[in-house]
Write an enzyme that holds these catalytic residues in place. Structure first.
Site, mmCIF file in Angstrom:
data_model
loop_
_atom_site.group_PDB
_atom_site.id
_atom_site.type_symbol
_atom_site.label_atom_id
_atom_site.label_comp_id
_atom_site.label_asym_id
_atom_site.label_seq_id
_atom_site.Cartn_x
_atom_site.Cartn_y
_atom_site.Cartn_z
ATOM 1 N N ARG A 244 0.848 -1.206 0.000
ATOM 2 C CA ARG A 244 0.000 0.000 0.000
ATOM 3 C C ARG A 244 0.881 1.253 0.000
ATOM 4 N NH1 ARG A 244 -1.829 1.387 4.544
ATOM 5 N NH2 ARG A 244 -2.599 -0.654 5.214
ATOM 6 N N ASP B 18 -7.405 18.304 -14.788
ATOM 7 C CA ASP B 18 -7.697 16.954 -15.268
ATOM 8 C C ASP B 18 -7.256 16.917 -16.727
ATOM 9 O OD1 ASP B 18 -8.824 14.661 -16.377
ATOM 10 O OD2 ASP B 18 -10.576 14.712 -15.063
ATOM 11 N N LYS C 268 -7.798 5.833 -19.550
ATOM 12 C CA LYS C 268 -8.057 6.289 -20.912
ATOM 13 C C LYS C 268 -6.777 6.259 -21.752
ATOM 14 C CE LYS C 268 -12.222 6.815 -19.345
ATOM 15 N NZ LYS C 268 -12.187 7.020 -17.945
HETATM 16 O O1 P1T Z 1 -13.302 6.125 -14.657
HETATM 17 P P1 P1T Z 1 -12.135 6.601 -13.831
HETATM 18 O O2 P1T Z 1 -10.839 5.976 -14.190
HETATM 19 O O3 P1T Z 1 -12.419 6.556 -12.359
HETATM 20 O O4 P1T Z 1 -11.913 8.147 -14.208
HETATM 21 C C1 P1T Z 1 -12.876 9.134 -14.001
HETATM 22 C C2 P1T Z 1 -12.719 10.249 -15.003
HETATM 23 C C3 P1T Z 1 -12.099 11.424 -14.625
HETATM 24 N N1 P1T Z 1 -11.926 12.453 -15.488
HETATM 25 C C4 P1T Z 1 -12.338 12.357 -16.767
HETATM 26 C C5 P1T Z 1 -12.131 13.512 -17.689
HETATM 27 C C6 P1T Z 1 -12.965 11.197 -17.218
HETATM 28 O O5 P1T Z 1 -13.364 11.142 -18.499
HETATM 29 C C7 P1T Z 1 -13.180 10.114 -16.326
HETATM 30 C C8 P1T Z 1 -13.888 8.873 -16.739
HETATM 31 N N2 P1T Z 1 -14.682 9.035 -17.872
HETATM 32 C C9 P1T Z 1 -15.453 8.073 -18.463
HETATM 33 C C10 P1T Z 1 -15.566 6.819 -17.997
HETATM 34 C C11 P1T Z 1 -16.180 8.496 -19.667
HETATM 35 O O6 P1T Z 1 -16.653 7.652 -20.465
HETATM 36 O O7 P1T Z 1 -16.287 9.721 -19.875
#
Ligand code: P1T
Length: 382
Positions: free
Chosen positions: A46, A172, A197
């Site tokens: 962790r 972000d 992503k």
């Molecule tokens: O899904 P996660 O890895 O927890 O990330 C959240 C997140 C944060 N910021 C942005 C700009 C994002 O697009 C996302 C996640 N988005 C999707 C799952 C989507 O389809 O838009």
């Protein structure tokens, strides 16, 4: 090192015990000690794990930071930043955000006494006018999900820091990736990614990332990551590191294909509006040109027929574009924000900024562009 070299070698070394070129998947929770406190730098996974450390060093390097942190999802990375704040603190965020980000702000942290202001980041005075003595964090998403709005990172950061250098600015950077823009170079304090992503790039893992360049801030975030425990697993860290190494090549193709798809949609008689920062008609095109190397692979558009039925007909008929949440993988995806990724945002809030039933979001992959355009053509003709 130049960016394309850093992407592959930044923060990396061959495995010290074997010379392995890629770090092994250290699938272990704990590490032997010869006497209490006598160890080789690793105590418990962790706190740190060698596979995750290799990835975190790469994360820091590609965003020109000094420290990177890998989490079990993008939202757990956001959660970590918010846990820095105290009840009564205020956050100013963009009015167009990923639905899950809006949800963690309003449905999780609001109840612990944080206050959120959502403003249109196109106008810097919307931010500066909302700043008061309780303001602790500015949360930018640029390009925004799903409306592809662009915030001027440098201008906003300068304006905020002129008022109070202690206010943290966080970006972000999921849609742009460090291939297109590096917010730490523009003065921000924290870069956040849903590494699920483009950084991972292959739709095979969930992960979040934070990158910073301030030692004290890094210590605080590491403490929260360790104390809360939402860390990335060794296997996912290995996969993400493998993904990162081709980010520059993938992004080149995402950008080429994104541009071609946007140009195609703009001229389609059934399409009312296209949201892509690479288009001259995009209201923030000049800012995008200034701060981004290229314009990415995310394209949103609205159909002229504004009924949900028309949108669903299109969504049910694409064949190469898979109807699914998420984005940034090698394969093309199509998403309906109002019923899928942004359904959590109350309808009046969505409609206020233009997230309507006719809005469709494409994550343009790296397939052959002819097949992508042909697929859009046949689905739009239904
Ligand atoms: O899904 P996660 O890895 O927890 O990330 C959240 C997140 C944060 N910021 C942005 C700009 C994002 O697009 C996302 C996640 N988005 C999707 C799952 C989507 O389809 O838009």
């Amino acid at each position: 090192m130049k960016f394309n070299t850093k992407i592959i070698h930044g923060g990396q070394q061959h495995d010290p015990s074997t010379g392995a070129v890629m770090p092994p998947i250290y699938q272990t929770s704990t590490y032997a000690q010869t006497s209490p406190g006598q160890h080789k730098g690793y105590i418990y996974s962790r706190a740190a794990n060698p596979t995750r450390s290799a990835l975190e060093n790469a994360f820091a390097s590609i965003e020109n930071g000094t420290h990177g942190f890998a989490f079990s999802s993008g939202l757990s990375a956001i959660d970590c930043v918010l846990r820095k704040l105290n009840p009564g603190d205020e956050v100013i965020a963009g009015d167009d955000l990923y639905g899950g980000t809006y949800r963690i702000f309003t449905q999780m942290f609001q109840k612990y006494g944080l206050k959120f202001h959502f403003v249109d980041m196109n106008f810097v005075e919307n931010i500066t006018n909302s700043i008061n003595k309780n303001t602790k964090l500015i949360w930018l998403e640029t390009p925004t999900n799903p409306l592809m709005k662009i915030a001027d990172i440098e201008e906003i950061t300068k304006a905020v820091k002129t008022i109070n250098t202690d206010i943290l600015v966080s970006v972000d950077n999921t849609f742009a990736t460090p291939y297109l823009q590096r917010p730490l170079d523009l003065g921000v304090d924290i870069v956040m990614h849903s590494a699920t992503k483009y950084l991972g790039g292959h739709s095979d893992l969930l992960m979040g990332a934070l990158m910073v360049k301030d030692e004290k801030l890094a210590k605080e975030l590491h403490f929260i990551q360790f104390a809360s425990g939402a860390v990335a697993s060794p296997m996912d860290s290995f996969l993400a590191l493998r993904g990162v190494k081709t980010l520059h090549i993938r992004m080149q193709r995402h950008c080429e294909n994104g541009k071609a798809v946007a140009a195609y949609l703009v001229n389609h008689p059934k399409v009312k509006e296209v949201y892509y920062p690479g288009l001259k008609s995009h209201p923030n095109h000049e800012v995008a040109k200034k701060q981004m190397k290229d314009f990415g692979g995310m394209v949103s558009f609205k159909l002229k027929d504004e009924s949900q039925k028309a949108a669903f007909t299109f969504l049910e008929n694409t064949k190469v574009f898979t109807l699914a949440e998420s984005l940034g993988g090698v394969e093309s995806l199509v998403n309906h924000p109002t019923t899928m990724t942004h359904a959590t945002i109350p309808e009046p809030e969505r409609l206020k900024i233009g997230i309507t039933d006719s809005l469709i979001r494409l994550s343009v992959g790296i397939e052959d562009i002819d097949d992508l355009l042909e697929d859009l053509e046949q689905a739009l003709s239904k």
